[in-house]
Design a protein around this motif. Structure first.
Motif, mmCIF file in Angstrom:
data_model
loop_
_atom_site.group_PDB
_atom_site.id
_atom_site.type_symbol
_atom_site.label_atom_id
_atom_site.label_comp_id
_atom_site.label_asym_id
_atom_site.label_seq_id
_atom_site.Cartn_x
_atom_site.Cartn_y
_atom_site.Cartn_z
ATOM 1 N N ILE A 1 0.808 -1.142 0.012
ATOM 2 C CA ILE A 1 0.108 -0.105 0.084
ATOM 3 C C ILE A 1 0.870 1.240 -0.190
ATOM 4 O O ILE A 1 0.508 2.147 -0.758
ATOM 5 C CB ILE A 1 -0.968 0.027 1.386
ATOM 6 C CG1 ILE A 1 -1.859 -1.177 1.167
ATOM 7 C CG2 ILE A 1 -1.596 1.437 1.556
ATOM 8 C CD1 ILE A 1 -2.960 -1.198 2.213
ATOM 9 N N GLY A 2 1.968 1.191 0.829
ATOM 10 C CA GLY A 2 2.832 2.451 0.906
ATOM 11 C C GLY A 2 3.661 2.650 -0.170
ATOM 12 O O GLY A 2 3.849 3.643 -0.746
ATOM 13 N N LEU A 3 3.911 1.611 -1.164
ATOM 14 C CA LEU A 3 4.536 1.695 -2.250
ATOM 15 C C LEU A 3 3.568 2.270 -3.566
ATOM 16 O O LEU A 3 4.009 3.126 -4.333
ATOM 17 C CB LEU A 3 5.320 0.329 -2.958
ATOM 18 C CG LEU A 3 6.247 0.056 -2.111
ATOM 19 C CD1 LEU A 3 6.658 -1.600 -2.636
ATOM 20 C CD2 LEU A 3 7.272 0.913 -2.077
ATOM 21 N N PHE A 4 2.359 1.546 -3.308
ATOM 22 C CA PHE A 4 1.476 2.237 -4.436
ATOM 23 C C PHE A 4 1.193 3.650 -4.091
ATOM 24 O O PHE A 4 1.000 4.517 -5.178
ATOM 25 C CB PHE A 4 0.186 1.576 -4.226
ATOM 26 C CG PHE A 4 -1.021 2.210 -5.394
ATOM 27 C CD1 PHE A 4 -0.939 1.659 -6.620
ATOM 28 C CD2 PHE A 4 -1.817 2.749 -4.835
ATOM 29 C CE1 PHE A 4 -1.838 2.074 -7.482
ATOM 30 C CE2 PHE A 4 -2.952 3.372 -5.754
ATOM 31 C CZ PHE A 4 -2.802 3.035 -6.984
ATOM 32 N N LEU B 1 -3.974 6.436 -9.793
ATOM 33 C CA LEU B 1 -3.698 6.948 -8.462
ATOM 34 C C LEU B 1 -5.257 7.061 -7.922
ATOM 35 O O LEU B 1 -5.491 6.509 -6.723
ATOM 36 C CB LEU B 1 -3.019 8.426 -8.270
ATOM 37 C CG LEU B 1 -2.936 9.097 -6.591
ATOM 38 C CD1 LEU B 1 -2.051 7.832 -6.191
ATOM 39 C CD2 LEU B 1 -2.437 10.355 -6.787
ATOM 40 N N VAL B 2 -6.387 7.510 -8.713
ATOM 41 C CA VAL B 2 -7.672 7.783 -7.989
ATOM 42 C C VAL B 2 -8.169 6.209 -8.017
ATOM 43 O O VAL B 2 -8.823 6.001 -6.821
ATOM 44 C CB VAL B 2 -8.643 8.808 -9.120
ATOM 45 C CG1 VAL B 2 -9.975 8.467 -8.564
ATOM 46 C CG2 VAL B 2 -8.033 10.160 -8.770
ATOM 47 N N VAL B 3 -7.892 5.298 -8.869
ATOM 48 C CA VAL B 3 -8.414 4.028 -9.044
ATOM 49 C C VAL B 3 -7.975 3.313 -7.702
ATOM 50 O O VAL B 3 -8.593 2.693 -6.905
ATOM 51 C CB VAL B 3 -8.365 3.338 -10.191
ATOM 52 C CG1 VAL B 3 -8.628 1.904 -10.128
ATOM 53 C CG2 VAL B 3 -8.993 3.854 -11.302
ATOM 54 N N GLY B 4 -6.663 3.424 -7.418
ATOM 55 C CA GLY B 4 -6.146 2.749 -6.261
ATOM 56 C C GLY B 4 -6.760 3.169 -5.022
ATOM 57 O O GLY B 4 -6.774 2.520 -4.128
ATOM 58 N N GLY C 1 3.909 10.311 -6.343
ATOM 59 C CA GLY C 1 5.234 11.411 -6.795
ATOM 60 C C GLY C 1 5.573 11.311 -8.132
ATOM 61 O O GLY C 1 6.005 12.337 -8.552
ATOM 62 N N VAL C 2 4.782 10.456 -8.839
ATOM 63 C CA VAL C 2 5.172 10.739 -10.342
ATOM 64 C C VAL C 2 4.493 11.767 -10.863
ATOM 65 O O VAL C 2 4.821 12.470 -11.784
ATOM 66 C CB VAL C 2 4.668 9.311 -10.968
ATOM 67 C CG1 VAL C 2 4.428 9.434 -12.662
ATOM 68 C CG2 VAL C 2 5.337 7.961 -10.670
ATOM 69 N N LEU C 3 3.229 12.193 -10.312
ATOM 70 C CA LEU C 3 2.401 13.380 -10.868
ATOM 71 C C LEU C 3 3.311 14.577 -10.323
ATOM 72 O O LEU C 3 3.516 15.406 -11.209
ATOM 73 C CB LEU C 3 1.199 13.552 -9.920
ATOM 74 C CG LEU C 3 -0.147 12.795 -10.412
ATOM 75 C CD1 LEU C 3 -0.136 11.406 -10.121
ATOM 76 C CD2 LEU C 3 -1.256 13.555 -9.718
ATOM 77 N N PHE C 4 3.945 14.675 -9.093
ATOM 78 C CA PHE C 4 4.795 15.668 -8.754
ATOM 79 C C PHE C 4 5.979 15.702 -9.759
ATOM 80 O O PHE C 4 6.351 16.821 -10.180
ATOM 81 C CB PHE C 4 5.304 15.570 -7.311
ATOM 82 C CG PHE C 4 6.165 16.528 -6.652
ATOM 83 C CD1 PHE C 4 6.897 17.158 -7.450
ATOM 84 C CD2 PHE C 4 6.333 15.990 -5.169
ATOM 85 C CE1 PHE C 4 7.790 18.179 -6.625
ATOM 86 C CE2 PHE C 4 7.253 17.111 -4.620
ATOM 87 C CZ PHE C 4 8.013 17.939 -5.442
#
Length: 542
Positions: A21-24, A204-207, A29-32
């Motif tokens: 969960i933490g890694l997902f 990110l939202v789906v996850g 950060g990819v957005l950033f």
């Protein structure tokens, strides 16, 4: 101490769910990284320059371009948006929760991407940059908060550090996409790199729709049953397992102890004992920016081009590859060596590299050999940053604050990062470029960054506490009992906040050292009282 990071044998349950969960969540950060990484390449694309130019001619190549002031505005508006986004992350994270807060943040970011994709002139493009930045600012504060509150203490640093790894991956993808579209002679040259961000937002939202809320948020809200279910999912233990019950009880007892010392308000954050931690977090994030790393990733393409390097886009891709690869050693060493040693090593290493780049670039500005040296030591500098200050700034600020004020303090430290990010993005063209009103520092700007790296080393020695291997609640004990940062190495927690609560010692505004002494006295008195009662009972029987 072995080479591998292993779950301690005495720790019950499985760490796998929390780690996954933490890694997902780190994917945010990819957005950033991608959003901040695209702009440097877009500013150098000739089609974009022709389309968005208001008549300015760049003296370097005698072609249409945006002016230095317009360039500063375009780059820095993202950082301005992130500053305000980070500040509002606290109320959003406390009211909506960490999970739902990230979903709303991503929606705001997506709106900004839509505006940038549709833009054919500077005003709409700048508006899109601001809204995308606002969303990134929210995300940049909420992700480390979520990761810190869900991760097991023995690997928390590596998990939170993966947020920085995701940022570097985003920067690398941006460089590759820019390099692929830079020669297009249509709006696809800049619209494709911008529109790619829709993919990151959807993932990110789906996850986040299926991930749990953090147990510490539920404790903060007084929803203990939901907290137990959330922690059960993270630790893969039954809700009635003794280890899970004990962990939850300690979190709750620590939270109640902190509330007994003062309420969760912004004013309390600026009073002792929280003030020291807030100053530490804000300075850490500010100095992370003042090392000059975003000069490379915002203006690197233009800087390498102005330095006479023939293929600046390729050089930017190379520096981004170094950035990604170099983050991995830091994720491992932060749990093996600790936070303080890595930050000290990084500050000294960056200082040496900056001095060499500045000296060589200033002494031999037109030399091909000097250009190769410049690229080499910029890459070594990036290695030191990516393996130390890059991830560890997020790790430390995510773990040094108590639950009652964690969202507020973390939002302020993140806002400090973005404030300095904005200042550097806005001022750099004036510092580096030639022409009227500009400082024309060129490579000499690295003397400035190098000076700040030296300050970083003194800051780490004086104010950064070693928090490796401690739970978030034990970090509170560390700050309560250890007055000097350089004495924090080897600290062993000895207080159970559950015991403090059970013995009725909370709310006395005493130091933790005094409370620990009282706990010891009460525990030693208890057996004596019990023995006296037994003797008295025997007397009655006789």
């Amino acid at each position: 101490m072995g080479l591998l990071l292993k779950k301690p044998e005495h720790v019950a349950g499985s760490a796998a769910p929390a780690i996954i969960i933490g890694l997902f969540v780190a994917f945010g950060g990819v957005l950033f990284g991608y959003d901040t990484g695209t702009i440097g390449g877009i500013l150098a694309m000739q089609y974009w320059r022709d389309l968005f130019s208001t008549g300015y001619i760049n003296p370097k190549d005698e072609k249409k371009d945006v002016s230095p002031s317009q360039s500063s505005e375009i780059v820095s508006l993202l950082s301005a948006g992130t500053f305000f986004g980070a500040l509002t992350a606290a109320p959003m994270g406390d009211v909506l929760g960490r999970r739902l807060g990230m979903i709303v943040s991503t929606a705001i970011f997506t709106f900004g991407v839509i505006l940038q994709t549709a833009a054919t002139a500077i005003p709409l493009f700048v508006a899109g940059r601001f809204f995308a930045g606002y969303g990134v600012g929210l995300i940049s504060a909420l992700i480390p908060l979520y990761q810190s509150e869900t991760s097991p203490k023995w690997i928390r640093g590596a998990i939170v550090g993966c947020y920085q790894l995701a940022i570097t991956i985003g920067l690398l993808i941006a460089a590759i996409v820019n390099n692929s579209t830079k020669d297009r002679n249509d709006t696809g040259s800049y619209r494709i790199p911008v529109a790619v961000q829709f993919a990151w937002a959807i993932v990110l939202v789906v996850g986040m729709l299926i991930l749990p809320e953090t147990p510490r948020y539920f404790i903060k809200e007084g929803k203990n049953e939901k907290a137990a279910k959330s922690l059960s999912r993270l630790r893969r233990l039954d809700v009635d397992h003794p280890a899970l019950i004990e962990e939850l009880a300690e979190i709750q007892a620590n939270h109640e102890y902190e509330l007994s010392l003062g309420q969760s308000t912004y004013i309390e954050c600026f009073k002792p004992p929280l003030l020291k931690r807030l100053v530490t977090g804000c300075l850490l994030q500010a100095l992370q920016q003042l090392t000059g790393v975003n000069f490379i990733f915002y203006y690197g393409t233009q800087f390498f081009k102005n330095s006479g390097i023939s293929n600046p886009f390729t050089t930017t891709v190379i520096t981004n590859v170094v950035n990604v690869v170099s983050t991995f050693p830091g994720l491992y060493l932060v749990e093996k060596w600790g936070r303080r040693p890595l930050l000290l090593l990084g500050a000294i290493g960056m200082f040496i590299c900056q001095m060499i780049v500045a000296s060589v670039g200033t002494a031999l500005p037109d030399s091909q050999v000097a250009n190769k040296v410049l690229i080499a030591f910029v890459c070594i500098y990036i290695y030191f940053f990516a393996s130390t200050w890059g991830p560890i700034a997020w790790i430390v600020t995510g773990e040094i604050f108590p639950l009652k004020s964690r969202a507020k303090c973390l939002s302020m430290t993140t806002a400090t990062n973005w404030l300095l990010n904005w200042a550097i993005a806005y001022s750099t063209p004036y510092m580096v470029n030639s022409g009227k009103g500009n400082a024309n520092l060129q490579s000499k700007v690295f003397f400035v960054w190098g000076g700040f790296c030296l300050i970083c080393a003194f800051f780490v020695f004086s104010l950064i506490y070693e928090t490796k291997g401690l739970s978030l609640e034990q970090v509170d004990e560390l700050y309560g009992k250890c007055s000097k940062a350089w004495q924090s190495k080897g600290f062993k927690p000895t207080i159970s906040f559950q015991e403090v609560q059970d013995l009725g010692l909370a709310g006395r505004h005493a130091s933790l050292a005094d409370i620990e002494a009282d706990v010891g006295r009460k525990k030693s008195v208890a057996p004596a009282e019990k023995e006296a009662m037994v003797s008295e009972e025997k007397g009655y029987v006789a």
